[in-house]
Every structure is written in structure tokens, then in C-alpha cells.
Design an enzyme around this catalytic site. Structure first.
Site: not given
Ligand SMILES: Cc1ncc(COP(=O)(O)O)c(C=O)c1O
Length: 386
Positions: A183, A185-187
Site C-alpha cells: 500500500y 504508505t508501506k515500506n
């Protein structure tokens, strides 16, 4: 009060030229759906994790749902997961037709507490879904022992834990299934996207087939230049496949996963050093021999110590044009679960307290040193320690 000119968007991804070029290449070639770039991303991800294969899907929610089905979970089965997680973890259990059972978290790690899990195991329990919260490696040794003792499946929610490791093993390889999120905002991100690791080859085949309507393996190849191939529908599956447009981002993001992990680790060290003397709570760092994924940097505001609620801090940061996050209000705070299962937050006191006190500071490789110093200065100022 210092106000930034530009709002600092929480969790904004870092997209570089290689991703842009790869997406444009897909657009020019005209192969947008599942195709060779998804296959490459799956291979690269499997290589990073040191496993034979991985299955790309269009979200971690889809990954969790398919894993629950492939684990054979359904009506009458109880599945234990964390009272402090994103709703997707619990919803996936419900979508599979099983009954979610919440256990509390360890207040130091914010991850599922194995002792509380053990207390909640019944003859109907079939699976555990530990969440590597914020990237912290949760107690997989203990969950493995419980699973063996009671004949349970393990589905790891690795939405925050691409880089997480424990005892030299990578998150997502302990359980029967490991589910990852890409997603925004993920790493690493693909806009929306997810990946499934499955220990058993048969489970990998099954989730792959279920992710594309239950069509026979490699149905996406039917349009390739080696001739049209008919596909067979083997079972009633889902439309959960990843697109080449998404994989185009993922391939290049994954190539930087370790560099970005180092950057986030440095940011966490800076936050920890700068905020250590303030009356705040922090998540424990990973124990020796393991590795934190550093997806989130939560601070806890206990109004009795700070004279300030979490929501007041959220508002004050926003006024300074600094975006922060809340990960998460505990599951039992939400009306759907209260109505459906009769849950009340106080039944899981640690999850409730953390969910009411927590605020995530920005943590992304996109942040400049100045962004981080401004965030630190704002927290200090709001707490009257400026
Ligand atoms: C712990 C956890 N599990 C699952 C998910 C679902 O991931 P996705 O948005 O890729 O479906 C998230 C997303 O925020 C998450 O934080």
C-alpha cells in the site's frame, strides 16, 4: 509556533525515475494487467525472502483472505489475532467465514501476547494470525510451539514487516502463510498491492489460482505470442491479481528495500535520542539476534504524564502542518465489532490503552533531515519542552 509552508504528508512514498520509466514502458507496450512484470516481481520478492516462490495479489487484505481459505478455515472455526491491528486482519478472518477471537498485546512490543493467546485457545481454535506490529518481530517461537501443540495453522500478517527477521529467519517464512502489503504508505509500495508466501507448494498453487477467478495456472499467458491457450476454471476464485503497472513500481522499490531500511533505522535512532527525556512511551526495539522492520515510530501520550491527550497532540501537529498517523485504535473501539461480537475495548486493556495513546511520527525515506528535526522540535514545543 512554527508552521511549515508545505504540509508534510504522512507516509508519502518515494517514487524515483526508474519506477516512472518502468510504468511508462508498460503503458507503451500496452500490457497493463498481470504479465511478465508481475512474474519478475514475484521472483525478486521470493529471492529477497530466500523462498522458492511468491504470489503477487492486489492487496495484503486479499493475501490474508486467500491464505485463510487455503488454510481450510471456515464456519465454526476460531482464529486468534491481535486486538491492536488494522481492521483488514480481522475482516479477512470474517470473509473466510471463520470467527475472529482477539487476544491482547504485550505492552512493550505492541504485538500479540503468546500467554494471552494460550488462554484463549479452545477446541474450536484452528489458526493464529500474529501481526508484526510496526515491523517488530513478534513471538514466532512461542506461536510455533502453540501451533504444534494444538494443531493450528499460522498466517503471519507481515503488512509492516518486509525486512523483519528473527533468529536469522525472515518474517513471513515462520508460518504456513506470510502476507505482505505494498500500500502507498508501506515500506515499499505499488500503490495498492500485496504478496503471499506459502510454505507448502500446494498452498502456493492454490492461492495463485484463487487470486485469478480459480482459473488454471498461468491463465494470464493465454494472450502471449506462443499461441492461444484455453484455461479451465478449477474453483470459484476471486479477482485479486496484481497488475503489471503495479509490479513496475514494485520491482524498483524492492531493489532499494535495504537502503531505505538503513535510512529509516537512522531516523528511528535520531527520534529515540532526541525524545528520550520527554515523558513519552515507546515501542521496544527488537531483541538481539532479530531485526525490526522500522515501519512505524509510535509515541505514547499518557495524559497523566504529559497533561495532553493523543488527539490534542494530533491536532497541534496538524496546525504545524506536520502529518502524523494513528496505528491503531484497538479493534474493539469500532461499532461493527461491538454490534456483531459484543466486544468492548476494556476486554483487551493493553490494546485499548495503546490505541488511545498512540501517535505515529513520520518515518519514510522521503523525509529530509530538516523534516525530522522540525518534527522533533514540534513534539518538544507542544509538550512545553521546546
Ligand atoms: C497490519 C495490517 N494488516 C493488513 C493491512 C492491509 O493491507 P492492504 O492495504 O495492502 O490491504 C494493513 C494495511 O494498512 C495493515 O496495517
Amino acid at each position: 509556533m512554527t508552521r511549515r509552508e508545505e504540509f508534510l504528508v504522512f507516509g508519502q512514498p518515494l517514487i524515483e525515475q526508474a519506477e516512472i520509466d518502468e510504468v511508462v514502458d508498460s503503458l507503451r507496450r500496452g500490457w497493463l494487467g498481470t504479465g511478465p512484470k508481475v512474474a519478475r516481481f514475484e521472483n525478486d520478492f521470493a529471492a529477497y525472502k530466500g523462498v522458492p516462490a511468491a504470489v503477487a495479489v492486489n492487496s495484503c487484505t486479499a493475501a490474508l483472505h486467500l491464505s485463510m481459505i487455503a488454510a481450510g478455515l471456515g464456519p465454526g472455526d476460531e482464529v486468534i489475532t491481535s486486538a491492536l491491528t488494522f481492521c483488514a486482519t480481522v475482516n479477512a478472518i470474517i470473509h473466510a467465514g471463520a470467527t475472529p477471537v482477539l487476544a491482547d498485546v504485550d505492552p512493550a512490543t505492541m504485538c500479540l501476547d503468546p500467554q494471552d493467546v494460550a488462554r484463549r485457545i479452545t477446541p474450536r481454535t484452528r489458526a493464529l494470525v500474529p501481526v508484526h506490529f510496526g515491523g517488530y518481530p513478534c513471538a514466532m517461537r512461542e506461536f510455533g510451539a502453540l501451533a504444534q501443540q494444538h494443531g493450528l495453522k499460522i498466517v503471519e500478517d507481515c503488512a509492516h514487516a518486509i525486512e523483519t527477521e528473527q533468529d536469522g529467519r525472515k518474517a513471513g517464512t515462520f508460518g504456513d502463510f506470510g502476507c505482505f502489503s505494498f500500500y502507498a504508505t508501506k515500506n515499499i509500495c505499488t500503490g495498492e498491492g500485496g504478496m503471499i508466501l506459502a510454505r507448502a507448494g500446494d498452498d502456493r498453487k492454490r492461492v495463485k489460482m484463487l487470486a485469478l477467478h480459480g482459473m488454471s495456472a498461468d491463465a494470464w499467458r493465454r494472450f502471449s505470442d506462443d499461441g492461444y491457450r484455453h484455461y479451465e476454471v478449477e474453483e470459484c476464485g476471486f479477482k485479486y491479481n496484481m497488475m503489471d503497472l503495479q509490479a513496475a513500481l514494485g520491482i524498483h522499490q524492492l531493489a532499494r528495500v535495504e537502503t531505505w531500511w538503513l535510512r529509516r533505522r537512522a531516523l528511528v535512532e535520531r527520534y529515540r535520542a532526541a525524545l528520550a527525556t520527554l515523558p513519552l512511551g515507546f515501542q521496544a526495539d527488537a531483541p538481539a539476534g532479530s531485526r525490526h522492520g522500522y515501519h512505524l515510530f509510535p509515541i505514547l501520550l499518557d495524559p497523566a504524564r504529559t497533561g495532553l491527550t493523543r488527539d490534542a497532540m494530533l491536532h497541534a501537529m496538524n496546525l504545524r502542518r506536520l502529518g502524523t498517523g494513528v496505528h491503531y485504535r484497538s479493534i474493539a473501539e469500532h461499532p461493527y465489532y461491538q454490534r456483531t461480537y459484543g466486544w468492548q475495548p476494556g476486554q483487551w486493556p493493553h490494546a485499548m490503552r495503546i490505541g488511545r495513546q498512540t501517535l505515529s511520527l513520520p518515518l519514510s525515506p522521503r523525509l529530509t533531515d530538516a523534516d525530522v528535526e522540525e518534527t522533533i522540535a514540534a513534539v518538544r514545543e507542544i509538550l512545553g519542552r521546546g
